[in-house]
Enzyme design. Structure first.
Site, PDB file in Angstrom:
ATOM      1  N   ASP A   1      -5.807   0.959  -3.325  1.00  9.60           N
ATOM      2  CA  ASP A   1      -5.068   1.448  -1.381  1.00  9.60           C
ATOM      3  C   ASP A   1      -6.888   1.692  -1.050  1.00  9.60           C
ATOM      4  OD1 ASP A   1      -4.823   3.175  -3.698  1.00  9.60           O
ATOM      5  OD2 ASP A   1      -4.031   4.073  -2.242  1.00  9.60           O
TER       6      ASP A   1
ATOM      7  N   GLU B   1      -2.507   5.456  -4.544  1.00 13.95           N
ATOM      8  CA  GLU B   1      -3.746   6.774  -4.847  1.00 13.95           C
ATOM      9  C   GLU B   1      -3.941   7.707  -4.219  1.00 13.95           C
ATOM     10  OE1 GLU B   1      -7.526   8.906  -6.328  1.00 13.95           O
ATOM     11  OE2 GLU B   1      -6.823   7.918  -4.655  1.00 13.95           O
TER      12      GLU B   1
HETATM   13 ZN   LIG Z   1     -10.599   6.314  -5.311  1.00 13.94          ZN
END
Ligand SMILES: [Zn+2]
Ligand SMILES: *[C@@H]1O[C@H](CO)[C@@H](O)[C@H](O)[C@H]1NC(C)=O
Ligand SMILES: *[C@@H]1O[C@H](CO)[C@@H](O)[C@H](O)[C@H]1NC(C)=O
Length: 493
Positions: A118, A183
């Site tokens: 992501d 994340e």
């Molecule tokens: Zn990262």
């Protein structure tokens, strides 16, 4: 044993074990364009985890990762990690976590490579020179959102495995992947997944490798620590509603005055943390550590010019790096409820909430920090004899992470860097927080290494993020060499 055949046997054995780095490196060079195209393909997906409208893209991204690993013959699973609750109470499916396995030889070590696919938000209008989702090569730099953080490093790991396969060479260790898609918004759902798979996916893992950070200079680096973060809200509440300063000013104690007053007691003008107990908890800087900082390649003037300030708090390399990585800081981020629009408004806000955080380091402990900060602010506030109400809450308490640089995992890293770059790495820390490292450590109990391949000037999270072809391609070779070095680690019996 027939002595005449002995040299031949030895020769055969040695030959089978010899690590054919040159051939593998050549393979990576020969397939450079293919690897850049693979990155283009991934960057084209706007896998922004913070934007709920992009969630279908994120799902597509995870599918793509799984598909690539499947095509390479990996044992791949898309792990459902549930839903997230949005501020309006609605539930939204989290992107699946991709796990994969290459090899399950019990005679070999097993590594788990963690990465994320992501990205942070990016729009051309934010000040990008190129379309952030159209990979653009300018003089050997590959520009695009998510290139350095963290798509190219994930691909580099995959391509490292692929190189061994393509040349029909046995992987020196079993390789597992754990790739997530949340994340950038705090790895929602991942802690629970790691805990749930502790006795399954992680049971045969020996080492965990994270390549989600960057070098400090042009010299390759190994990262052995990150700071934690304790994030606070301090709310001061006064009147029932906002008041007109002309009508009521001079008759009430204003919450904003109280708040600014107590915030001003957190740090001295020279940056010294004034909260009792905080500085005392910090592990002292050892001579060894001082020497390590001395050896690091770092240009203080370049750092100063890059951020565009007239003066830094420390002018020598060791103090500057130490305060960036291994000492705590207090940063005041904002005040909710304060008037911050253009123009003039003569309001007395009824309730204001300051947001500040403390980047914390060993041996500080979030629970203790919470108490120290709350007690201190309440005592300072009490001295003001204000009729207003102060509430202090800690909303994030992420712990710092620190590894032993003498651990075989780091020694193997140094050897791999020596082979690929022919130099010693900088041993560095991150001033920021990578909470997942601490989770891996606390839950699985496995040893962890951070092996970055991103450049020091890649602009992660910023406009014009890039990774250089050099870092991407040589980084892939580094991972190839590292797998071989890990295979040499002797386990104590
Ligand atoms: Zn990262
Ligand atoms: C990416 O940029 C190149 C160069 O400007 C352009 O030719 C190409 O059409 C763009 N691709 C997409 C998918 O927008
Ligand atoms: C996870 O498994 C390891 C053994 O592989 C064990 O040492 C550890 O305590 C487990 N963690 C938890 C939280 O149960």
């Amino acid at each position: 044993m027939n002595l005449q055949t002995l040299p031949i046997i030895l020769l055969v054995v040695c030959h089978a074990q010899a690590f054919q780095y040159a051939q593998l490196a050549q393979y990576i060079d020969d397939h450079q364009e293919e690897h850049v195209e693979a990155l283009r393909d991934w960057v084209a997906i706007e896998s922004d985890s913070s934007n709920i409208h992009k969630r279908p893209e994120l799902h597509r991204m995870m599918e793509k990762v799984a598909e690539k690993l499947r095509l390479m013959g990996g044992t791949v699973e898309l792990v459902d990690i549930g839903e997230q609750e949005l501020p309006n109470g609605q539930m939204l499916a989290l992107p699946n976590v991709v796990t994969a396995r290459f090899g399950s030889d019990p005679g070999k070590h097993t590594v788990c490579v963690y990465g994320h696919v992501d990205v942070q938000p990016a729009k051309l209008e934010d000040g990008w020179a190129t379309d952030p989702y159209n990979l653009t090569d300018i003089q050997g730099n590959l520009y695009g959102r998510g290139t350095s953080d963290n798509k190219a490093p994930v691909l580099a790991w995959i391509h490292a495995v692929k190189a061994y396969q393509a040349l029909s060479m046995d992987l020196p260790v079993n390789v597992k992947f754990l790739i997530e898609g949340m994340e950038e918004t705090g790895s929602n759902g991942l802690d629970a997944m790691i805990l749930a798979q502790n006795h399954t996916f992680f049971s045969d893992v020996d080492y965990i490798i994270i390549s989600d950070c960057g070098w400090l200079s042009r010299r390759p680096a190994l990262t052995y620590g990150t700071r934690g973060n304790c994030y606070f809200y301090a709310e001061v509440e006064g009147s029932r509603q906002d008041l007109h300063s002309g009508v009521y000013g001079g008759t009430v104690i204003e919450p904003m005055t109280d708040l600014i007053g107590i915030l001003d007691t957190l740090i001295s003008p020279s940056g010294k943390i004034l909260i009792p107990g905080i500085r005392e908890a910090v592990a002292p800087l050892s001579d060894e550590e001082w020497k390590m900082y001395q050896d690091i390649e770092f240009d203080v003037d370049h750092y100063k010019n890059k951020i565009g300030v007239g003066q830094l708090m420390y002018n020598n390399k060791v103090d500057l790096l130490a305060h960036r990585w291994r000492y705590p800081t207090v940063s005041i981020h904002g005040i909710e409820g304060a008037f911050s629009d253009p123009g003039t408004k003569t309001v007395i806000p009824a309730k204001v909430t300051a947001k500040f955080s403390i980047r914390q380091v060993p041996d500080m402990d979030p629970a203790t920090v919470k108490k120290q900060v709350t007690d201190y602010l309440q005592s300072v506030f009490a001295k003001r004899r204000s009729p207003n109400k102060l509430t202090v809450t800690m909303v994030i308490g992420a712990k710092p992470w620190l590894a032993d640089t003498q651990h075989p995992l780091y020694e193997a890293g140094k050897a791999a860097i020596k082979r690929v770059f022919n130099m010693e790495p900088d041993l560095i820390r991150e001033g920021g927080t990578i909470p997942i490292a601490k989770t891996f450590q606390d839950v699985t109990g496995k040893s962890i290494i951070m092996m970055p391949i991103g450049g020091f000037d890649d602009g992660m999270h910023s406009q014009n993020e890039k990774i250089s072809r050099y870092n991407y391609i040589e980084g892939t070779k580094l991972f190839i060499a590292y797998l071989n070095e890990i295979a040499q680690i002797k386990t104590s019996v």
